[in-house]
Structures are given as structure tokens and as C-alpha cells.
Write a protein that holds these residues in place. Structure first.
Motif, PDB file in Angstrom:
ATOM      1  N   GLU A  90      48.649  38.478  33.402  1.00 14.11           N
ATOM      2  CA  GLU A  90      48.030  37.430  34.221  1.00 14.11           C
ATOM      3  C   GLU A  90      47.972  37.905  35.665  1.00 14.11           C
ATOM      4  O   GLU A  90      48.994  38.219  36.268  1.00 14.11           O
ATOM      5  CB  GLU A  90      48.842  36.138  34.121  1.00 14.11           C
ATOM      6  N   GLY A  91      46.772  37.969  36.225  1.00 17.22           N
ATOM      7  CA  GLY A  91      46.600  38.426  37.594  1.00 17.22           C
ATOM      8  C   GLY A  91      46.835  37.329  38.617  1.00 17.22           C
ATOM      9  O   GLY A  91      46.719  36.139  38.311  1.00 17.22           O
ATOM     10  N   THR A  92      47.158  37.724  39.824  1.00 13.97           N
ATOM     11  CA  THR A  92      47.375  36.746  40.890  1.00 13.97           C
ATOM     12  C   THR A  92      46.092  36.011  41.257  1.00 13.97           C
ATOM     13  O   THR A  92      46.142  34.945  41.889  1.00 13.97           O
ATOM     14  CB  THR A  92      47.926  37.447  42.146  1.00 13.97           C
ATOM     15  N   ASN A  93      44.947  36.552  40.868  1.00 11.36           N
ATOM     16  CA  ASN A  93      43.670  35.871  41.099  1.00 11.36           C
ATOM     17  C   ASN A  93      43.314  34.909  39.970  1.00 11.36           C
ATOM     18  O   ASN A  93      42.223  34.335  39.949  1.00 11.36           O
ATOM     19  CB  ASN A  93      42.546  36.890  41.282  1.00 11.36           C
ATOM     20  N   GLY A  94      44.219  34.765  38.993  1.00  2.00           N
ATOM     21  CA  GLY A  94      43.995  33.858  37.876  1.00  2.00           C
ATOM     22  C   GLY A  94      43.382  34.512  36.659  1.00  2.00           C
ATOM     23  O   GLY A  94      43.385  33.928  35.563  1.00  2.00           O
ATOM     24  N   ALA A  95      42.851  35.727  36.819  1.00  2.00           N
ATOM     25  CA  ALA A  95      42.195  36.413  35.707  1.00  2.00           C
ATOM     26  C   ALA A  95      43.214  36.930  34.694  1.00  2.00           C
ATOM     27  O   ALA A  95      44.366  37.220  35.044  1.00  2.00           O
ATOM     28  CB  ALA A  95      41.344  37.570  36.232  1.00  2.00           C
ATOM     29  N   LEU A  96      42.776  37.045  33.447  1.00  2.00           N
ATOM     30  CA  LEU A  96      43.581  37.671  32.404  1.00  2.00           C
ATOM     31  C   LEU A  96      43.147  39.130  32.298  1.00  2.00           C
ATOM     32  O   LEU A  96      42.020  39.426  31.907  1.00  2.00           O
ATOM     33  CB  LEU A  96      43.385  36.962  31.063  1.00  2.00           C
ATOM     34  N   PHE A  97      44.037  40.045  32.661  1.00  2.00           N
ATOM     35  CA  PHE A  97      43.757  41.474  32.551  1.00  2.00           C
ATOM     36  C   PHE A  97      44.228  41.990  31.192  1.00  2.00           C
ATOM     37  O   PHE A  97      45.324  41.646  30.735  1.00  2.00           O
ATOM     38  CB  PHE A  97      44.465  42.255  33.661  1.00  2.00           C
TER      39      PHE A  97
ATOM     40  N   VAL B   7      37.279  49.800  46.202  1.00  2.00           N
ATOM     41  CA  VAL B   7      35.980  49.160  45.998  1.00  2.00           C
ATOM     42  C   VAL B   7      36.033  48.226  44.786  1.00  2.00           C
ATOM     43  O   VAL B   7      35.518  47.097  44.820  1.00  2.00           O
ATOM     44  CB  VAL B   7      34.882  50.224  45.814  1.00  2.00           C
ATOM     45  N   ILE B   8      36.664  48.694  43.717  1.00  2.00           N
ATOM     46  CA  ILE B   8      36.777  47.871  42.511  1.00  2.00           C
ATOM     47  C   ILE B   8      37.745  46.716  42.738  1.00  2.00           C
ATOM     48  O   ILE B   8      37.514  45.589  42.289  1.00  2.00           O
ATOM     49  CB  ILE B   8      37.207  48.742  41.312  1.00  2.00           C
ATOM     50  N   ILE B   9      38.840  46.992  43.439  1.00  2.00           N
ATOM     51  CA  ILE B   9      39.805  45.926  43.732  1.00  2.00           C
ATOM     52  C   ILE B   9      39.133  44.798  44.512  1.00  2.00           C
ATOM     53  O   ILE B   9      39.335  43.611  44.226  1.00  2.00           O
ATOM     54  CB  ILE B   9      41.009  46.506  44.509  1.00  2.00           C
ATOM     55  N   GLU B  10      38.321  45.164  45.503  1.00  2.00           N
ATOM     56  CA  GLU B  10      37.610  44.145  46.285  1.00  2.00           C
ATOM     57  C   GLU B  10      36.649  43.350  45.415  1.00  2.00           C
ATOM     58  O   GLU B  10      36.534  42.124  45.551  1.00  2.00           O
ATOM     59  CB  GLU B  10      36.861  44.821  47.436  1.00  2.00           C
ATOM     60  N   LYS B  11      35.969  44.031  44.507  1.00  2.00           N
ATOM     61  CA  LYS B  11      35.042  43.336  43.612  1.00  2.00           C
ATOM     62  C   LYS B  11      35.787  42.365  42.703  1.00  2.00           C
ATOM     63  O   LYS B  11      35.330  41.241  42.439  1.00  2.00           O
ATOM     64  CB  LYS B  11      34.263  44.354  42.781  1.00  2.00           C
ATOM     65  N   LEU B  12      36.941  42.774  42.235  1.00  2.00           N
ATOM     66  CA  LEU B  12      37.711  41.934  41.312  1.00  2.00           C
ATOM     67  C   LEU B  12      38.304  40.704  41.975  1.00  2.00           C
ATOM     68  O   LEU B  12      38.826  39.829  41.279  1.00  2.00           O
ATOM     69  CB  LEU B  12      38.829  42.769  40.663  1.00  2.00           C
ATOM     70  N   GLN B  13      38.225  40.625  43.290  1.00  2.00           N
ATOM     71  CA  GLN B  13      38.646  39.390  43.957  1.00  2.00           C
ATOM     72  C   GLN B  13      37.789  38.218  43.501  1.00  2.00           C
ATOM     73  O   GLN B  13      38.193  37.055  43.605  1.00  2.00           O
ATOM     74  CB  GLN B  13      38.560  39.558  45.476  1.00  2.00           C
ATOM     75  N   GLN B  14      36.587  38.517  42.975  1.00  2.00           N
ATOM     76  CA  GLN B  14      35.701  37.453  42.490  1.00  2.00           C
ATOM     77  C   GLN B  14      36.159  36.897  41.143  1.00  2.00           C
ATOM     78  O   GLN B  14      35.766  35.794  40.749  1.00  2.00           O
ATOM     79  CB  GLN B  14      34.272  37.989  42.337  1.00  2.00           C
TER      80      GLN B  14
END
Length: 455
Positions: A322-329, A422-429
Motif C-alpha cells: 500500500e503506497g502513501t498515495n493510496g495506490a496499491l503497488f 520522472v516516474i515518481i513524479e508521475k505516480l503522484q497522480q
């Protein structure tokens, strides 16, 4: 293993004039991880000489050490066993210990899924037997002997992973381990640069039967025609196929994933509904191996069912985070080859766990001269109607990026050659509605992306 230095010398046909009663209780080739009572094995290579660390090994608790006979200045007053070649000695000690050990030995190879299958099998058997298994990637000509020599004398089951990069390597390992049961999980494209073709890979993996006990059992991926052909050429071989086709002695269907893992139904030698807390159809296939072996060792369906529910895999194998952004990795970043990447993509595409679906894919390594085609061909398995976002990392993924540009706009398709940020910034979405697959070869270290969302 608990042996005296005199017993080890006898295994190696060497003489020892002093310290013969010194007891060793393990094996080590690295002073950083040495344990009290270990036998330290130094290797001499082009860039390093392990003999320089022998004294340090004793300071850290080693019980004894090998010493290459032509290496000058052996330290005095320490329990040393002099040998012609420490690597060969390590292998011969493992061979001798294996021959006297009473455990049931199981050897596992395959292009993908070796470690997952090993973990699932060990977890399934652990409530009923004393099981020991390959730790980490100790699955080559050095790692396998160390694994064998680390076995407790009262172990019931030894689950040994066998890796390779060329012909003859699996043959060496299997003849050292002499397994009672062998497994070929699948045939993929890894090591194509060394073996030339998938047929070559299948032939190299099939070497595992050459060291198998005369009355041993091969368990193999029956969905793979290359393995079917090789098995057909060995009429005396006792072999059992598993897979997803109804023709196999054990097959799975009705595979359904939820937030906890995978539900599935099996037919054949084992009938019933089962659950494992691992995601992916390919992991269900790996689970069939464990079920067949457990059945072979006498466990009933209910014992198998209960054990499977408790199995935990090594990290980075379809690991849910579980990511801190709420996403399931879904962290499947331990390794990658076309077969395993396609399976992981298929899982994400068909999953109903979260509605918004992300792919973060890194280069697939060791694919040989056709690596451009293998990367580009992944586009056929990525449907823009099923996958919302694709992030690609590494120089080889440029070929997949080119193939996807016609179907994904710049908002939904990102490529970077070497910049994780670059990918980390995109995954903030990504958010609580998102499921994110991380998949790439070990050298791409995609787990660095995940750390940004787990701190």
C-alpha cells in the motif's frame, strides 16, 4: 552440518595433522555474514583473494578454514584444512554430505518462477515436515553446495533452486544434489543470448533429469510444447504435467483474484477449491507444483488447502504494497523476461481489484540480439482500453515506447532512459483507485521507485 575437521579431510582425501577434532557447524564464503563455528572457504580470483580475510574470519567466529596449498604464508596456530582448490573442495564436501543425508531432495529450475515455486512449496510443506530451502539466489555452482552444507542433519525436505546461464550448468547442479523430485516451472526467453533459442533453453533446463534418482519424478509445465517434446523422448521417465489445460493430470481453472490473493479450482489428482495469498495466474501455476509434491508426499487435500492459505513469498514477487498515495503497488521487480512480463501485464489488465491501472516497466536483460523485438512485442499485450497509464524505464524500453506512441497520448505514456524521479513524479497522480505494477529485470532496480511511496 556438524562435522569435525578430520571428517571433512576424509571427505576430501586430505591429511590433517592437527586440529582434527575441531568442530564446524556451517559454511561461509563471506566474512560479513559468517556465523559462529562456520568453516570459511576463501577463493582466489583475478581481482580478489579470500585468503587475505582468513584471519578476520577467525576473529569473527569461524571454527576453521580451508587454505589453497599453493597460497603462501598460511597463518600459524589456526585450524586450517589445506586443499588444491577451495571451490572444488566446497563442491566435493557438499557431494559427500548429500550422499549421507536422509532428506527428500527437490530440485527446481525454470526460466521464471523458481523462487516463487520454492517459497510456495516450502511454505506448503513446513507445517508437516522440517523443510529447508535455498536462501536468496544461492542457486549456482557455489550457492548450491553452500545450501546443501547448511542443511541441518535432521532436515526432512531440502528444496533446492537451480539456476543457469549456459549448457551443462544444470547438469552439474543436479548431479551434485541427486534430487528425488525435479521441477521445470516453464521455458521463457532469459539467457537467450547464451542458448540461442527457446528450444536451447528447454534443453538446458531439461538437464535436471540427469542427476535425478532412478525412481525419481519430474514435474513440468505441460502447457509448454517444448517440454512435451522432450518428455516424449524419454519413455522411461516418470513425469507429471501441470498447467491450465484440462489434459494435464493436475490443472487449474476459475482463477479469480481479489485484494487478498487468488482463488482457483483444481481438477485431476487433486480436486477442489483453493486460495493462496499471491496474485497472478502464473503464480497459481507455480502453486500447482507445490500441490503435486505435497500430494506425492502424502498430504491430503485439506492439509494442502490449509497450508496454502498461510504461504508467504519472498519480497518482490507480486508483492502487494500500500503506497502513501493510496495506490496499491504490485512489486514484481525481482526479475523480468518476456513470458513473465506478459503474465504480469495480463494480470493487471484483467484485475478487478482497483479500476485505474498503471504499468511501470523496466528493461528486460540478457535477451541477446533480438532484445529490440522482444521489447517492442510487448505492445501487443498492452491494451489502451484496459491499461490507463504506462511508464517505461531503461534504454531498451525505448522500443516499446515507440510501439505504444500511436495508441497512448503523452498524458498516459511516459518514457525515461535513466531518471527514476520522472516516474515518481508521475505516480503522484495515482490514488486509492489505482493499482500499479512494477516489473523489470533485477538490474533495473525498480523498487527504488516504490521507496518514494513507502517512507
Amino acid at each position: 552440518m556438524r562435522k569435525t575437521l578430520k571428517q571433512l579431510a576424509a571427505w576430501l582425501n586430505e591429511d590433517i595433522s592437527a586440529f582434527g577434532d575441531t568442530m564446524v557447524s556451517g559454511i561461509s564464503i563471506d566474512t560479513r555474514t559468517i556465523q559462529q563455528g562456520d568453516l570459511f572457504v576463501p577463493f582466489r580470483g583475478e581481482h580478489a583473494n579470500g585468503h587475505r580475510f582468513v584471519v578476520q574470519a577467525f576473529e569473527k567466529g569461524a571454527g576453521a578454514a580451508l587454505w589453497q596449498k599453493d597460497e603462501p604464508n598460511p597463518p600459524e596456530g589456526l585450524p586450517l584444512l589445506f586443499v588444491d582448490d577451495p571451490e572444488r573442495a566446497l563442491q566435493e564436501m557438499a557431494r559427500a554430505y548429500r550422499q549421507e543425508h536422509k532428506a527428500k531432495f527437490i530440485g527446481i529450475t525454470g526460466s521464471n518462477g523458481k523462487t516463487s515455486t520454492k517459497d510456495i512449496l516450502a511454505g506448503t510443506l513446513a507445517p508437516f515436515f522440517k523443510v529447508q530451502k535455498t536462501i536468496g539466489n544461492f542457486n549456482n555452482q557455489l550457492g548450491l553446495p553452500i545450501t546443501i552444507l547448511q542443511l541441518d542433519e535432521d532436515a526432512d525436505i531440502a528444496v533446492l533452486e537451480m539456476g543457469m546461464s549456459g549448457f551443462g550448468e544444470i547438469e552439474f547442479l543436479t548431479k551434485l544434489a541427486c534430487p528425488h523430485i525435479t521441477v521445470i516451472t516453464n521455458i521463457g526467453e532469459a539467457h537467450m543470448q547464451d542458448l540461442g533459442s527457446r528450444a536451447g533453453i528447454a534443453k538446458a533446463k531439461f538437464e535436471i533429469i540427469q542427476g535425478m534418482q532412478p525412481d525419481g519424478l519430474l514435474i513440468y509445465d505441460g502447457d509448454e510444447p517444448l517440454l512435451q517434446e522432450l518428455v516424449a523422448q524419454e519413455p522411461q521417465l516418470h513425469a507429471v504435467a501441470f498447467g491450465l489445460e484440462p489434459s494435464h493430470p493436475l490443472y487449474a481453472e476459475n482463477i479469480y483474484a481479489n485484494a487478498r490473493g487468488s482463488n482457483f479450482t483444481t481438477h485431476g489428482v487433486i480436486e477442489g477449491d483453493f486460495f493462496i495469498s499471491v496474485l497472478g495466474k502464473h503464480q497459481v501455476k507455480n502453486t500447482l507444483v507445490a500441490m503435486l509434491i505435497a500430494h506425492q508426499l502424502g498430504l491430503n487435500n485439506e492439509q494442502i488447502r490449509t497450508s496454502l492459505e498461510q504461504v508467504v513469498l519472498t519480497d518482490m514477487r507480486m508483492q502487494q504494497v500500500e503506497g502513501t498515495n493510496g495506490a496499491l503497488f504490485i512489486n514484481d521487480a525481482y526479475n523480468a523476461a518476456p513470458t513473465s512480463v506478459k503474465a504480469a501485464i495480463q494480470f493487471i489488465a484483467t484485475s478487478t481489484i482497483r479500476p485505474e491501472k498503471w504499468l511501470v516497466l523496466g528493461d528486460m536483460l540478457e535477451l541477446g540480439p533480438n532484445e529490440q523485438d522482444f521489447h517492442r512485442a510487448l505492445a501487443e499485450h498492452i491494451d489502451e482500453h484496459e491499461i490507463n497509464y504506462v511508464c517505461l524505464f531503461g534504454p531498451r524500453m525505448a522500443y516499446l515506447y515507440e510501439a505504444l506512441q500511436e495508441r497512448f497520448d503523452t498524458e498516459h505514456l511516459l518514457y525515461t532512459e535513466n531518471d527514476y524521479t520522472v516516474i515518481i513524479e508521475k505516480l503522484q497522480q495515482a490514488n486509492a483507485s489505482s493499482i500499479v505494477l512494477l516489473k523489470g529485470s533485477r538490474g533495473m532496480q525498480l523498487e527504488k521507485i516504490l521507496t518514494a511511496f513507502t517512507a
